[in-house]
Design a protein around this motif. Sequence first.
Motif, short mmCIF file in Angstrom:
data_model
loop_
_atom_site.label_atom_id
_atom_site.label_comp_id
_atom_site.label_asym_id
_atom_site.label_seq_id
_atom_site.Cartn_x
_atom_site.Cartn_y
_atom_site.Cartn_z
N ALA A 126 -15.07 18.44 -8.67
CA ALA A 126 -14.08 17.49 -8.14
C ALA A 126 -14.22 16.14 -8.83
O ALA A 126 -13.21 15.50 -9.18
CB ALA A 126 -14.25 17.35 -6.64
N ALA A 127 -15.47 15.69 -9.05
CA ALA A 127 -15.70 14.41 -9.72
C ALA A 127 -15.15 14.42 -11.14
O ALA A 127 -14.56 13.44 -11.61
CB ALA A 127 -17.19 14.09 -9.73
N ASN A 128 -15.31 15.54 -11.84
CA ASN A 128 -14.79 15.65 -13.21
C ASN A 128 -13.26 15.55 -13.22
O ASN A 128 -12.68 14.88 -14.09
CB ASN A 128 -15.22 16.98 -13.83
N LYS A 129 -12.59 16.22 -12.28
CA LYS A 129 -11.13 16.16 -12.22
C LYS A 129 -10.64 14.76 -11.86
O LYS A 129 -9.66 14.26 -12.42
CB LYS A 129 -10.61 17.18 -11.20
N MET A 130 -11.34 14.13 -10.92
CA MET A 130 -10.94 12.77 -10.54
C MET A 130 -11.22 11.79 -11.67
O MET A 130 -10.49 10.81 -11.85
CB MET A 130 -11.69 12.35 -9.26
N SER A 131 -12.28 12.05 -12.43
CA SER A 131 -12.58 11.21 -13.60
C SER A 131 -11.46 11.30 -14.63
O SER A 131 -11.04 10.29 -15.20
CB SER A 131 -13.91 11.65 -14.22
N ALA A 132 -10.96 12.52 -14.86
CA ALA A 132 -9.88 12.72 -15.85
C ALA A 132 -8.58 12.04 -15.42
O ALA A 132 -7.82 11.55 -16.26
CB ALA A 132 -9.65 14.21 -16.05
N SER A 133 -8.34 11.99 -14.10
CA SER A 133 -7.09 11.39 -13.60
C SER A 133 -7.27 9.94 -13.17
O SER A 133 -6.36 9.34 -12.61
CB SER A 133 -6.56 12.21 -12.42
N ARG A 134 -8.47 9.38 -13.42
CA ARG A 134 -8.80 8.00 -13.02
C ARG A 134 -8.57 7.78 -11.52
O ARG A 134 -7.97 6.79 -11.11
CB ARG A 134 -7.97 6.99 -13.83
N THR A 135 -9.07 8.72 -10.73
CA THR A 135 -8.99 8.60 -9.28
C THR A 135 -10.33 8.09 -8.77
O THR A 135 -11.36 8.73 -8.97
CB THR A 135 -8.67 9.97 -8.64
N GLY A 136 -10.32 6.94 -8.11
CA GLY A 136 -11.56 6.36 -7.62
C GLY A 136 -12.14 7.15 -6.46
O GLY A 136 -11.40 7.69 -5.62
N ALA A 137 -13.46 7.25 -6.41
CA ALA A 137 -14.12 7.99 -5.33
C ALA A 137 -15.52 7.44 -5.09
O ALA A 137 -16.17 6.96 -6.02
CB ALA A 137 -14.20 9.48 -5.67
N LEU A 138 -15.96 7.52 -3.84
CA LEU A 138 -17.31 7.11 -3.46
C LEU A 138 -17.86 8.12 -2.45
O LEU A 138 -17.34 8.25 -1.34
CB LEU A 138 -17.29 5.71 -2.85
N MET A 139 -18.88 8.87 -2.88
CA MET A 139 -19.48 9.91 -2.04
C MET A 139 -20.94 9.56 -1.77
O MET A 139 -21.68 9.26 -2.70
CB MET A 139 -19.37 11.28 -2.72
N VAL A 140 -21.34 9.63 -0.52
CA VAL A 140 -22.71 9.31 -0.11
C VAL A 140 -23.36 10.57 0.46
O VAL A 140 -22.76 11.25 1.30
CB VAL A 140 -22.74 8.18 0.94
N PHE A 141 -24.56 10.88 -0.01
CA PHE A 141 -25.29 12.06 0.44
C PHE A 141 -26.41 11.62 1.39
O PHE A 141 -27.33 10.92 0.98
CB PHE A 141 -25.88 12.82 -0.74
N GLU A 142 -26.33 12.06 2.62
CA GLU A 142 -27.36 11.73 3.60
C GLU A 142 -28.61 12.57 3.36
O GLU A 142 -28.52 13.77 3.11
CB GLU A 142 -26.83 11.98 5.01
#
Length: 261
Positions: A126-142
């Motif tokens: 998902a991060a790779n696809k969002m990177s290609a489309s310049r979609t910002g994301a912030l995921m936190v792992f507990e």
Amino acid sequence: MEIFNDLLKFSVVDIIDVFLVALLLYYIYKLVKGTVAINIFIGIIIIYLVWKLTEFLNMELLTGIFGGFMKVGIIALIVVFQPEIRKFLLMVGSTNFNRRRKFLSQLSFLKTENSDETDVAAIISAANKMSASRTGALMVFERNNNLDFLCASGDAMNITVSQPIIESIFFKNSPLHDGAIIINNNIVKATRVILPVNNETTIPKRFGLRHRAAIGVTEKTDALALVVSEETGNISYFKDGEFIMFDDTQELAMIIKEDLS
């Protein structure tokens, strides 16, 4: 002979005492590992051992100097290790013991793989696809620190992690795309979460609020964070308030799996 006699007097309470001290040192090392504080921590241990050696050899002058340093230095240590002390107290006070059947299962060397293992491959895809489309994301792992106090600032969720779910949450027209998501045991616990932002001037100006928030949450807790830049599409990984940008996402997947284990 005296040493041998002392060993014979070694009781069960002494064994428990040694075990608890070892456990405390393990957690302290875990907190400062990979940071500048590890060098200070090692230096303190060396000074303490030298102090005890001079005391054993009856070197009164050096014993007095090192003893005075150890007594007065505790105030300086509280200042120097303030972030680590905060993180340690947070770990002790907010660890979610209810999600584990046994307290000892928190120790990494006793943990076993289970069905709740986070699907890192789906997250990286998902991060790779969002990177290609310049979609910002912030995921936190507990991890060990319970992040419910942060989840309360967003929308509570209970969604199994998958690539389409991650992409749909951060889709630009989605009402959930603002803020961070918190993931625990392959479940998206919350979306639109507001994280503490690091305002240090030493952080590069090219970093936006997502990166500063990722630094802030990983400084204050033992959580991990993954950021996709909306401006550049770069993927950054955050741990202990420090970050690395990755081009090789296969390597990144391996690092996340290791850190989560």
